[in-house]
Each structure stands twice: as structure tokens, then as C-alpha cells.
Design a protein around this motif. Structure first.
Motif, PDB file in Angstrom:
ATOM      1  N   GLY A  77     -26.864 -32.262  27.717  1.00 17.31           N
ATOM      2  CA  GLY A  77     -27.411 -33.297  28.451  1.00 17.31           C
ATOM      3  C   GLY A  77     -28.521 -33.242  29.152  1.00 17.31           C
ATOM      4  N   LYS A  78     -28.645 -32.209  30.207  1.00 18.15           N
ATOM      5  CA  LYS A  78     -30.011 -31.973  30.582  1.00 18.15           C
ATOM      6  C   LYS A  78     -31.051 -31.964  30.098  1.00 18.15           C
ATOM      7  N   TRP A  79     -30.922 -31.083  28.858  1.00 21.29           N
ATOM      8  CA  TRP A  79     -31.979 -30.733  28.347  1.00 21.29           C
ATOM      9  C   TRP A  79     -32.864 -31.675  27.250  1.00 21.29           C
ATOM     10  N   ALA A  81     -40.353 -36.525  28.217  1.00 19.86           N
ATOM     11  CA  ALA A  81     -41.333 -35.995  27.453  1.00 19.86           C
ATOM     12  C   ALA A  81     -41.967 -36.951  26.552  1.00 19.86           C
ATOM     13  N   VAL A  82     -40.979 -37.275  25.610  1.00 22.30           N
ATOM     14  CA  VAL A  82     -41.447 -38.108  24.510  1.00 22.30           C
ATOM     15  C   VAL A  82     -41.772 -39.578  25.168  1.00 22.30           C
ATOM     16  N   GLU A  83     -40.949 -39.971  26.043  1.00 19.60           N
ATOM     17  CA  GLU A  83     -41.514 -41.485  26.535  1.00 19.60           C
ATOM     18  C   GLU A  83     -42.542 -41.371  27.377  1.00 19.60           C
ATOM     19  N   GLY A 130     -46.422 -31.606  26.877  1.00 20.63           N
ATOM     20  CA  GLY A 130     -46.183 -30.139  26.387  1.00 20.63           C
ATOM     21  C   GLY A 130     -45.360 -29.172  27.178  1.00 20.63           C
ATOM     22  N   SER A 131     -45.554 -29.202  28.543  1.00 25.47           N
ATOM     23  CA  SER A 131     -44.749 -28.155  29.298  1.00 25.47           C
ATOM     24  C   SER A 131     -43.286 -28.634  29.014  1.00 25.47           C
ATOM     25  N   LEU A 132     -43.036 -29.691  29.178  1.00 25.29           N
ATOM     26  CA  LEU A 132     -41.438 -30.217  28.821  1.00 25.29           C
ATOM     27  C   LEU A 132     -40.944 -29.515  27.477  1.00 25.29           C
ATOM     28  N   TYR A 133     -41.826 -30.085  26.423  1.00 24.99           N
ATOM     29  CA  TYR A 133     -41.292 -29.646  25.031  1.00 24.99           C
ATOM     30  C   TYR A 133     -40.927 -28.113  25.129  1.00 24.99           C
ATOM     31  N   LEU A 134     -42.117 -27.407  25.574  1.00 18.68           N
ATOM     32  CA  LEU A 134     -41.937 -25.751  25.588  1.00 18.68           C
ATOM     33  C   LEU A 134     -40.652 -25.269  26.665  1.00 18.68           C
ATOM     34  N   LEU A 135     -40.378 -26.098  27.667  1.00 19.90           N
ATOM     35  CA  LEU A 135     -39.376 -25.667  28.488  1.00 19.90           C
ATOM     36  C   LEU A 135     -38.144 -25.936  27.763  1.00 19.90           C
ATOM     37  N   VAL A 136     -37.945 -26.894  26.855  1.00 17.67           N
ATOM     38  CA  VAL A 136     -36.761 -27.246  26.464  1.00 17.67           C
ATOM     39  C   VAL A 136     -36.513 -26.282  25.204  1.00 17.67           C
ATOM     40  N   ILE A 137     -37.769 -25.932  24.626  1.00 20.12           N
ATOM     41  CA  ILE A 137     -37.494 -25.013  23.380  1.00 20.12           C
ATOM     42  C   ILE A 137     -37.130 -23.333  23.819  1.00 20.12           C
ATOM     43  N   PHE A 138     -37.858 -23.185  24.869  1.00 22.95           N
ATOM     44  CA  PHE A 138     -37.928 -21.820  25.299  1.00 22.95           C
ATOM     45  C   PHE A 138     -37.045 -21.439  26.460  1.00 22.95           C
ATOM     46  N   TRP A 149     -40.557 -21.102  34.382  1.00 23.60           N
ATOM     47  CA  TRP A 149     -41.776 -21.277  34.785  1.00 23.60           C
ATOM     48  C   TRP A 149     -42.693 -22.087  34.412  1.00 23.60           C
ATOM     49  N   LEU A 150     -42.223 -22.534  33.096  1.00 22.42           N
ATOM     50  CA  LEU A 150     -43.254 -23.572  32.279  1.00 22.42           C
ATOM     51  C   LEU A 150     -43.196 -25.055  33.232  1.00 22.42           C
ATOM     52  N   GLY A 151     -42.088 -25.082  33.874  1.00 26.26           N
ATOM     53  CA  GLY A 151     -41.939 -26.107  34.634  1.00 26.26           C
ATOM     54  C   GLY A 151     -43.270 -26.420  35.781  1.00 26.26           C
ATOM     55  N   ILE A 152     -43.800 -25.272  36.107  1.00 26.06           N
ATOM     56  CA  ILE A 152     -44.992 -25.541  37.046  1.00 26.06           C
ATOM     57  C   ILE A 152     -46.184 -26.271  36.520  1.00 26.06           C
TER      58      ILE A 152
END
Length: 132
Positions: A37-39, A46-48, A89-97, A101-104
Motif C-alpha cells: 500500500g505505501k509504495w 509521482a504519476v499524479e 523521477g526520484s519517487l519512481y526510482l525510490l519505488v523501484i529500487f 536516499w533517493l527521497g532527498i
């Protein structure tokens, strides 16, 4: 102000909208069964926000065509683009990987958008008053 830059900005905004629709569909039909749910919520945010700011890019490009002498509109468009890369972009990468630290980078994208929308409001108010 370059008509070519305006056309590229509008085109990138349309491309951003297309990518948003594709990523939204992937999220709804593929990732909904994989992500918790969180991810999934982070992905949807990110999409919105990519959708909103891709529309902002289109608007910026159209305004560049309407106000060709306003150089600040280029900055607005560039900030919209940078915001999409940094925030969504950072949120997509955060969800994938799942690298926290990408959240910064996410808040910097938000700041880009705040500045872009503020500049756009200032430009439109100034030009509206200037042309009376």
C-alpha cells in the motif's frame, strides 16, 4: 523568445502526459498486485504530480508563444521540467529500487514547482497590468 523552444516545451509536456498515462496504467494493472500500500501510494503520487506539471509545461509553452518577449517564461518551463525529473523521477526510482536516499531529491523538485508557479503568477499579473 524562440518559437522552437515553445514548440519543444509543448511537445515535452504532451510527451510527459503520455508517459503519465502509461505509468498510471502500469501502476493500476501491474504494480497494484506487486507493491504494498505505501509504495503504491508513493507511485501514484509521482504519476499524479507528473500529470499536473506536464500540463504546466504545455501551458508554459503556449504562454511563450503568446508573450514572446518574456524571457522569464523560459525559466518557468525549465523549472517545471526539472521539478518533474527531481520529484516524480526520484519517487519512481525510490519505488523501484527502495533506496531511501533517493527521497532527498523529491523536495527539491517540489521547490522547483513552487518557484515555477509563483513566477508564472507574477508574470501573468505583471503582463496583465502592463498591457492595460
Amino acid at each position: 523568445m524562440s518559437v522552437r523552444f515553445a514548440q519543444k516545451t509543448i511537445g515535452l509536456g504532451a510527451l510527459g502526459m503520455m508517459v503519465s498515462v502509461i505509468l498510471g496504467a502500469v501502476g493500476a494493472h501491474v504494480l497494484a498486485g506487486i507493491l504494498t500500500g505505501k509504495w503504491l501510494q508513493v507511485y501514484q503520487i509521482a504519476v499524479e504530480y507528473q500529470i499536473y506539471h506536464s500540463l504546466g509545461l504545455i501551458l508554459s509553452g503556449l504562454l511563450i508563444l503568446y508573450y514572446p518577449s518574456c524571457k522569464a517564461l523560459v525559466a518557468v518551463a525549465l523549472l517545471m521540467m526539472l521539478g518533474i525529473i527531481l520529484f516524480s523521477g526520484s519517487l519512481y526510482l525510490l519505488v523501484i529500487f527502495h533506496y531511501s536516499w533517493l527521497g532527498i531529491f523529491t523536495p527539491f523538485g517540489g521547490v522547483c514547482w513552487i518557484v515555477a508557479w509563483g513566477m508564472l503568477a507574477w508574470i501573468l499579473i505583471r503582463y496583465r497590468l502592463h498591457h492595460k
